[in-house]
Design a protein around this motif. Structure first.
Motif, PDB file in Angstrom:
ATOM      1  N   ALA A   1       1.538   5.281  -1.337  1.00 58.32           N
ATOM      2  CA  ALA A   1       0.886   6.515  -1.794  1.00 58.32           C
ATOM      3  C   ALA A   1       1.918   7.482  -2.361  1.00 58.32           C
ATOM      4  CB  ALA A   1       0.143   7.180  -0.627  1.00 58.32           C
TER       5      ALA A   1
ATOM      6  N   GLN B   1       0.869  -1.185   0.000  1.00 54.44           N
ATOM      7  CA  GLN B   1       0.000   0.000   0.000  1.00 54.44           C
ATOM      8  C   GLN B   1       0.906   1.236   0.000  1.00 54.44           C
ATOM      9  OE1 GLN B   1      -0.748  -2.654   2.259  1.00 54.44           O
ATOM     10  NE2 GLN B   1      -2.211  -3.379   0.731  1.00 54.44           N
TER      11      GLN B   1
ATOM     12  N   LYS C   1      -2.340  -2.405  -7.867  1.00 49.12           N
ATOM     13  CA  LYS C   1      -3.263  -1.450  -8.456  1.00 49.12           C
ATOM     14  C   LYS C   1      -2.824  -0.016  -8.182  1.00 49.12           C
ATOM     15  CE  LYS C   1      -8.193  -0.307  -8.702  1.00 49.12           C
ATOM     16  NZ  LYS C   1      -9.541  -0.614  -8.167  1.00 49.12           N
ATOM     17  N   PHE C   2      -2.975   0.819  -9.190  1.00 49.06           N
ATOM     18  CA  PHE C   2      -2.727   2.260  -9.046  1.00 49.06           C
ATOM     19  C   PHE C   2      -3.989   2.875  -8.450  1.00 49.06           C
ATOM     20  CE2 PHE C   2      -2.577   6.652 -10.376  1.00 49.06           C
ATOM     21  CZ  PHE C   2      -1.226   7.000 -10.377  1.00 49.06           C
ATOM     22  N   ARG C   3      -3.933   3.283  -7.203  1.00 51.08           N
ATOM     23  CA  ARG C   3      -5.104   3.784  -6.487  1.00 51.08           C
ATOM     24  C   ARG C   3      -5.108   5.307  -6.513  1.00 51.08           C
ATOM     25  NH1 ARG C   3      -6.899  -0.143  -2.719  1.00 51.08           N
ATOM     26  NH2 ARG C   3      -8.520   1.380  -2.191  1.00 51.08           N
ATOM     27  N   SER C   4      -6.033   5.893  -7.273  1.00 54.20           N
ATOM     28  CA  SER C   4      -6.072   7.348  -7.411  1.00 54.20           C
ATOM     29  C   SER C   4      -6.331   8.057  -6.082  1.00 54.20           C
ATOM     30  CB  SER C   4      -7.141   7.750  -8.431  1.00 54.20           C
ATOM     31  OG  SER C   4      -8.421   7.299  -8.038  1.00 54.20           O
ATOM     32  N   GLU C   5      -7.058   7.385  -5.182  1.00 55.90           N
ATOM     33  CA  GLU C   5      -7.341   8.014  -3.882  1.00 55.90           C
ATOM     34  C   GLU C   5      -6.096   8.077  -2.994  1.00 55.90           C
ATOM     35  OE1 GLU C   5      -8.884   3.696  -3.449  1.00 55.90           O
ATOM     36  OE2 GLU C   5      -8.545   5.197  -5.021  1.00 55.90           O
ATOM     37  N   TRP C   6      -5.040   7.402  -3.387  1.00 51.50           N
ATOM     38  CA  TRP C   6      -3.782   7.466  -2.645  1.00 51.50           C
ATOM     39  C   TRP C   6      -2.790   8.428  -3.304  1.00 51.50           C
ATOM     40  CZ3 TRP C   6      -2.840   1.481  -1.804  1.00 51.50           C
ATOM     41  CH2 TRP C   6      -3.852   0.976  -0.958  1.00 51.50           C
TER      42      TRP C   6
ATOM     43  N   HIS D   1      -7.288   5.707   5.334  1.00 49.88           N
ATOM     44  CA  HIS D   1      -6.565   4.543   4.793  1.00 49.88           C
ATOM     45  C   HIS D   1      -5.354   4.234   5.680  1.00 49.88           C
ATOM     46  CE1 HIS D   1      -8.975   4.830   1.096  1.00 49.88           C
ATOM     47  NE2 HIS D   1      -8.767   6.139   1.155  1.00 49.88           N
TER      48      HIS D   1
ATOM     49  N   VAL E   1      -2.191   2.287   4.461  1.00 51.28           N
ATOM     50  CA  VAL E   1      -1.141   2.871   3.615  1.00 51.28           C
ATOM     51  C   VAL E   1       0.038   3.216   4.517  1.00 51.28           C
ATOM     52  CG1 VAL E   1      -0.507   4.737   2.060  1.00 51.28           C
ATOM     53  CG2 VAL E   1      -2.824   3.781   1.985  1.00 51.28           C
TER      54      VAL E   1
END
Length: 332
Positions: A183, A181, A211-216, A236, A239
């Motif tokens: 960011a 996780q 996964k590329f997490r846009s919220e991070w 989160h 993270v």
């Protein structure tokens, strides 16, 4: 007692003044025997060549112009250190200007340097106005070199850092320590440097099936970056690894982590119950000096960027040179 002149050297060596000048400059077809004889006379007389006068005779000054937005910026301050390191050994002096990088400000700075008869200009800017500047410097036959964190310019000599590689190295480092996780904090959405780093970040995530997490991904578009980072930590908590775009993002994360009782260190993924925050910053060493024992950083080699810009000017060629400097991770 008067100082010996080049005429004295020529007279004692029984050669012409032109021959002495060519021997000193390393130009022309002068035999090794003659050069050795001239050097012996120079040592005997204690002659010291006036390099500034030699440059004036050749139509060159001993001045290099440097333009940056803010001389207090640690990245460009380090670049200037590298530039000066090279040119000081060649008996050049730097004429340093600070510009707001508007068209009016840039043109004023460049024209000021032209009035000083500089031998070359190093510009800490890579925007579209650079082409206007190059038109002017080409007209006056003054070499121009761009130094920047990133650049999409073409047909202009430039020295930049490999931002994508820096992010790839940092992301691989985190994944190798067990983090999944991760960011990315900071940077403006219109920043080319940020876009290049995010490309490297996303590439390594995909390589490892993450996964590329846009919220991070938290940009620095508002004064409330600290609040945005705090919200991310609260929403989160899983993270635990962070790439920080700059000093602002790094400090915001340190303060937010303290607020939520999260420890900061380099020990790797310890526990999901007591997650430790680990930081990899793109800020310069000078900017993170106070927290260097807590965080790692990506060295974008600004001093080396400055050195390479100086070497490019010293070659005095109008051919285009585009040099990309590879960054390194600094863990300890």
């Amino acid at each position: 007692m008067r100082k010996p002149t080049i005429n004295d050297v020529a007279k004692h060596a029984n050669v012409s003044v032109t021959t002495v000048s060519l021997a000193l400059s390393g130009k022309g077809r002068i035999s090794d025997v003659t050069v050795q004889k001239i050097n012996q006379v120079i040592d005997q007389l204690g002659y010291v060549r006036n390099k500034n006068a030699a440059r004036l005779r050749s139509g060159q000054s001993a001045i290099i112009g440097v333009i940056v937005r803010d001389i207090r910026d640690a990245f460009y301050a380090s670049i200037i250190t590298g530039i000066n390191e090279v040119f000081s050994k060649q008996d050049y002096i730097l004429f340093l200007l600070q510009s707001d990088m508007t068209k009016e400000g840039l043109l004023k700075s460049v024209n000021s340097l032209i009035e000083q008869d500089v031998s070359g200009i190093i510009l800490g800017y890579s925007g579209i106005l650079t082409y206007d500047i190059k038109t002017i410097t080409d007209k006056h036959k003054i070499p121009l070199v761009i130094v920047a964190q990133s650049s999409s310019l073409s047909n202009i000599s430039q020295i930049c850092s490999d931002n994508r590689l820096g992010a790839e190295l940092a992301t691989e480092y985190f994944i190798g320590k067990g983090y999944r996780q991760i960011a990315y904090l900071g940077g403006r959405t219109n920043s080319l440097t940020r876009a290049e780093r995010l490309a490297g970040f996303g590439h390594i995530l995909a390589k490892h099936g993450l996964k590329f997490r846009s919220e991070w991904i938290i940009p620095n578009e508002r004064p409330e970056l600290l609040d945005d980072v705090s919200f991310l930590l609260k929403q989160h908590p899983n993270v635990t690894a962070f790439l920080c775009h700059d000093t602002s993002a790094t400090l915001s994360l340190i303060l937010s982590a303290s607020k939520f009782g999260r420890t900061i260190g380099k020990g790797g993924l310890v526990s999901y119950l007591e997650p430790q925050v680990e930081i990899m910053s793109f800020a310069t060493q000078a900017e993170i000096q106070m927290a260097k024992n807590l965080i790692s950083y990506v060295d974008n080699k600004p001093i080396e960027i400055g050195r390479q810009a100086a070497y490019t000017l010293l070659r005095k060629q109008f051919t285009i040179e585009q040099i990309i400097i590879s960054p390194e991770l600094v863990i300890d």
